[in-house]
Structure formats: C-alpha cells, structure tokens
Design a protein around this motif. Structure first.
Motif, PDB file in Angstrom:
ATOM      1  N   SER A 120       0.859  -1.186   0.000  1.00  0.00           N
ATOM      2  CA  SER A 120       0.000   0.000   0.000  1.00  0.00           C
ATOM      3  C   SER A 120       0.895   1.235   0.000  1.00  0.00           C
ATOM      4  N   ASP A 125      -3.585   2.790  -6.285  1.00  0.00           N
ATOM      5  CA  ASP A 125      -4.918   2.571  -6.861  1.00  0.00           C
ATOM      6  C   ASP A 125      -4.969   2.929  -8.348  1.00  0.00           C
ATOM      7  N   GLY A 207     -10.326  -3.141  -3.149  1.00  0.00           N
ATOM      8  CA  GLY A 207     -10.250  -2.096  -4.119  1.00  0.00           C
ATOM      9  C   GLY A 207     -10.600  -0.766  -3.701  1.00  0.00           C
TER      10      GLY A 207
END
Length: 207
Positions: A120, A125, A207
């Motif tokens: 992350s 994204d 997501g």
C-alpha cells in the motif's frame, strides 16, 4: 510522486509481526491494518521476510506521513494486537521478545529504506490494467523501474511510453533508498511486474 518517509523516518514507522507465514497472509494483514484503522493517505505499508535464529515470519511495516499520525496508528495497533503479536515503534514494543524483535527489524529496514516490499503506497490505486512507464512513475510513489536481465544504459530505464501490464498487482521494493519496481518483458513489446499474483491479486475486494 515522493513518498512520505524523511530523515526522521524512525519516528513515523511502526513494525508489526502477527506471525504471517507468507507474503499473501502479510498482504491481507496490511489491508486489514490500513483499511481497518483508517490510516491516512500517504501511508506506505511493506512486507518484510524475517529470517533469524529466533523468528521466521513475514512482518509488516507502516510508514505514516508524520509523527502525529504515527502516534495515532500506534495506539490503534496496541488496541488491536493480541499477546502473540509483536509491535515496535521507536523504543516502544509490544509482545514477546521474539515477535517484538521481528517487528523492530521490519520498522528499521523500512525507516532506512534498505528493504521492504510495498503493498500500500501513494498512487497504487492508479496502477491497474495497462499503464505506461511514464504514468507508473508519475502517478505513484514508485521512484524507479528496472527491467530484469536488461541493464540500463547511462542509468536510463525503459522508454517512458512502454506499456506496463500491471495485472492489478504492483509490488515495488526499497532498494538503495528508492522504491523500485522490477519488470519483465511481456507479450507485444510490453512489460509486466516481475512478481506474479498468486493465484490472484490479494484482497481484490479491498479495491
């Protein structure tokens, strides 16, 4: 895009060892911590393979954008952690000596930008489907891309216009202080991340 970890990184990085046996379990743990704790944008979370005489596990590290955010995250980690979970933040620890030691090692590796596989991070994204090398570097915290088996010429990487088939699974690693993504040749002159999802991208429902 620059990552949030600065010279005072030791004051913003938390290490956690919950005994994850492999990368997939550690990826799930990261999503649980980042999403469940509502950690701020700019957090960089990595996995670390711990192989010492005392501990064999896959620990994780959380680099928060600033010391204040790290203090809040540390409180949440302590509220969540069970007796078998190790955690470390600066000179503070939780759990057994073995688990806390593994967590500290993960935090130190990340703070020093010596090691850590990022799961992350800012811009992750946006790295879905097919993107160009230029977009990958411009839209995310990834600092550098390298093509396995293809030495760079004069430090230059692949053509910025080259397509990268992300497979929705982009895991750069800290190398020499830079978040680096290893790529391999793919069909049609494109590139793809060296790490292949196994068997499918982790936590697709996050997501």
């Amino acid at each position: 895009m620059t990552s949030p970890l600065g010279a005072a990184g030791v004051h913003t990085v938390i290490g956690v060892d919950a005994g994850s046996a492999n990368l997939r379990e550690a990826d799930h743990l990261i999503h649980h911590l980042v999403d469940g704790f509502g950690l701020p944008r700019g957090t960089v979370a990595c996995t670390h393979l711990i192989r010492t005489d005392e501990r064999r596990s896959t620990a994780v590290s959380l680099a928060l954008p600033d010391a204040g955010a790290a203090e809040v995250a540390w409180t949440r980690v302590l509220d969540w952690a069970g007796p078998d979970t190790g955690a470390a933040f600066g000179d503070r620890t939780h759990g057994s000596a073995q688990a806390a030691g593994a967590a500290r090692l993960a935090a130190e590796e990340h703070a020093g930008r010596r090691a850590g596989r990022a799961v992350s991070y800012p811009g992750v994204d946006a790295l879905v489907g097919t993107v160009t090398v230029a977009d990958l570097l411009g839209l995310s915290a990834v600092d550098r891309v390298v093509v396995v088996g293809a030495p760079s010429v004069d430090g230059a990487g692949p053509d910025p216009a080259t397509a990268v088939r992300t497979r929705d699974h982009v895991r750069p690693e800290w190398r020499d202080g830079r978040l680096t993504l290893a790529l391999v040749p793919a069909v049609g002159g494109a590139l793809a991340p060296f790490e292949v999802p196994n068997p499918t991208p982790c936590c697709a429902d996050h997501g």
